[in-house]
Design an enzyme around this catalytic site. Sequence first.
Site, short mmCIF file in Angstrom:
data_model
loop_
_atom_site.label_atom_id
_atom_site.label_comp_id
_atom_site.label_asym_id
_atom_site.label_seq_id
_atom_site.Cartn_x
_atom_site.Cartn_y
_atom_site.Cartn_z
CB CYS A 2 -28.90 21.73 5.01
SG CYS A 2 -29.33 21.38 3.30
NE ARG A 27 -23.99 22.38 8.55
CZ ARG A 27 -23.01 21.46 8.60
NH1 ARG A 27 -21.84 21.77 9.12
NH2 ARG A 27 -23.20 20.26 8.12
CD1 TRP A 74 -25.72 25.50 -1.24
CD2 TRP A 74 -25.47 23.30 -1.36
NE1 TRP A 74 -24.94 25.23 -2.34
CE2 TRP A 74 -24.78 23.90 -2.45
CE3 TRP A 74 -25.45 21.92 -1.24
CZ2 TRP A 74 -24.07 23.15 -3.39
CZ3 TRP A 74 -24.74 21.18 -2.18
CH2 TRP A 74 -24.08 21.79 -3.25
CG ASN A 100 -26.94 18.33 5.98
OD1 ASN A 100 -26.91 18.51 4.76
ND2 ASN A 100 -25.86 18.39 6.73
N GLY A 101 -28.48 16.17 3.71
CA GLY A 101 -27.91 15.01 3.02
C GLY A 101 -28.65 14.77 1.73
CD GLU A 493 -7.34 29.51 -2.83
OE1 GLU A 493 -7.67 28.44 -3.40
OE2 GLU A 493 -8.06 30.06 -1.98
CE LYS A 497 -11.01 31.92 -1.73
NZ LYS A 497 -10.59 30.57 -1.88
CD GLU A 500 -14.66 30.41 -3.34
OE1 GLU A 500 -15.49 29.55 -3.02
OE2 GLU A 500 -13.51 30.41 -2.88
CG HIS A 516 1.80 24.93 -24.51
ND1 HIS A 516 2.61 24.47 -25.52
CD2 HIS A 516 2.64 25.31 -23.51
CE1 HIS A 516 3.88 24.55 -25.14
NE2 HIS A 516 3.92 25.05 -23.92
CE LYS A 615 -15.51 27.99 5.30
NZ LYS A 615 -14.54 28.72 4.44
C1 AGP Z 1 -12.90 27.53 -1.07
O1 AGP Z 1 -12.91 28.95 -1.07
C2 AGP Z 1 -14.23 26.93 -1.34
N1 AGP Z 1 -15.20 27.43 -0.44
C3 AGP Z 1 -14.20 25.42 -1.48
O2 AGP Z 1 -13.45 25.15 -2.64
C4 AGP Z 1 -13.60 24.61 -0.31
O3 AGP Z 1 -12.22 24.83 -0.25
C5 AGP Z 1 -13.83 23.11 -0.60
O4 AGP Z 1 -15.23 22.89 -0.63
C6 AGP Z 1 -13.18 22.19 0.43
O5 AGP Z 1 -13.72 22.45 1.69
P1 AGP Z 1 -12.98 21.80 2.97
O6 AGP Z 1 -11.61 22.42 3.03
O7 AGP Z 1 -13.84 22.20 4.14
O8 AGP Z 1 -12.91 20.32 2.78
#
Ligand code: AGP
Length: 620
Positions: A2, A27, A74, A100-101, A493, A497, A500, A516, A615
């Site tokens: 958050c 965040r 969040w 936050n936490g 990757e 993308k 998400e 497989h 994020k």
């Molecule tokens: C990547 O597009 C995601 N948002 C997520 O997987 C991110 O890479 C992951 O949470 C790690 O974040 P960081 O690199 O800030 O540690």
Amino acid sequence: MCGIVGYVGNRQVSQILLDGLHQLEYRGYDSAGIAVANDGEIAIRKTAGRVTDLDKLLEANPVNGSLGIGHTRWATHGETTDVNSHPHIGGNGEVVVVHNGVIENYQSLRTSLTELGYVFRTTTDTEVAAHLVAHHLEERIKLGDDADDVETCIRAVQLSIAKFKGTYGLGVIFQNFPNLLIAARCGSPLVIGIGQGEFFLASDASPLVGYTEKVVYLQDHEMAILTPHTFDLLHRDTGQQSPSIQTIDQVSSDSDLGDYPHYMLKEIFEQPTTVQNAMRGRLDLDEATAVFGGLNLDPQQLRRVDRIVLTACGTSWHAGLVGEYLLEEFTRIPVEVEYASELRYRNPPQTDTTMVFAITQSGETADTLAAMRECKRKGHPTLAICNVVGSTIAREADGGIYLHAGPEIGVASTKAFTSQVMVLTLLALYLGRMRHLSYQAGQRMIDKLQQIPQQIEKALECYDVVKDISPKYAHCNNYLYLGRLYNFPVALEGALKLKEISYIHAEGYPAAEMKHGPIALIEEETPSVFVIPRGSIYPKVMSNLEEVKARKGPVIAIACEGDEKIAEMADDVIYVPEVDEFLQPLITAIPLQLLAYQIALLRGCNVDRPRNLAKSVTVE
Ligand code: AGP
């Protein structure tokens, strides 16, 4: 994770809080709220939804005052509803809290407080914190503490956080103390901004830009007691501290959207520059190697390293996988890439000459921080490859390498990925030239690296093709992403993308692995995205592609300019410049980022703020 903001001083606070929440919305963005103290009352405005919804709420129902706290959420505990959004009230309103936490023992604390007669309005762990502070405040006063003394508030917060298990970044204000803001940190970042007759509180430094250059990053178990003209810093164990004041960069233009419709697209197109920035000042042409200023390990120590662990999450883990191929090829040092969330509990055998790198854009990912601390506790040199200066992981690491990619606001990581890969390539050059890599090989690597920014520029020209073909595939609900060697992590990757930001099910696999099992998924409505640039195993990947076509699976190919053979086989081809195999991830990732972006747009998804995500994940 958050976002928290706070202010105490002489200005009207509402707009300061709202502007700060907009800066921190990356965040977490499922609900938002502020609390403002004025004339012995604390007014709260909060709502499920985005910070823009909170703006509207304040326009219709403004609040005045010069002390306040704010929060963008969040959700970890409790659904995203108006009631569950922060701030939360303690007691009958004498205490208000943002958090936050995760307070892991909140259920047992809630039970005790309920038995004491406290009434809970929400299902959140934060409301437990608010009632606990109110309880200790009342208790201290009953025991004879002065109800008008700030010390009583400080004591109430100390007694409360001593009972927490888990993590917190707290902002606390009190109904009867119109000039007091208390902040406390354990595991969730908080930074104090120092102004003239005013103080700011935020989860990171971005909301402070334009208000102050002087900041103090709270450490775990520290508490800040702020009034317009005083700043006291207390540590749980060692008491009064003298704040370590740092200066933040005032450049805020990086976080402006400019002419782009979304941060993600802006950050994709920034990559020629950000990859250049990752290289800047780190190439030693005379010695045909790379140079780093922050590893804090001398050549003798580095020469003794006989194993490297790369630990990360998500996209950063994919960059680590590319790093494994690079480091093993150019340094011949065995490399293990570990999910941080696994490494922190897995306890693998590690030699005392194992070096650990935590790879992280935000520098705040809880799992990566915990894994790094676990490795440090065991005495391993633990370094960070990180984008955010002054972040927790950057500060706690024994040394490291900054990405210099500028703020990455889009939740889906793009420019950080290519900058991480660039840094790992430079690291492979540096460590390789300390071992078996010849001067000539080093020179050749540098020559190829210096061409990458303009080759990324050229790769970005594929966006028109991506826009042309995306409508054909945007309705599909299952994808396979396939690549081999350096392009296997790129396939992973690319799948992440798409997942998400468009909420489509996509799986990345080594291309040969498809036989497989996953090949059973091939059908006309399941596109396979092949990352198939020219290289040592191009014929093998082509065979895998033909296996898909033989089963009527549509194929989108990421291929090298001039490859005419692929055009005969694939349904659609996205061409990129041809580069050496070890540099291909820096190029082949680009069309996959754009493809995910375009398909998400066509599906009406919120590209910069995808559902359920944040994020940086600062909770387990
Ligand atoms: C990547 O597009 C995601 N948002 C997520 O997987 C991110 O890479 C992951 O949470 C790690 O974040 P960081 O690199 O800030 O540690």
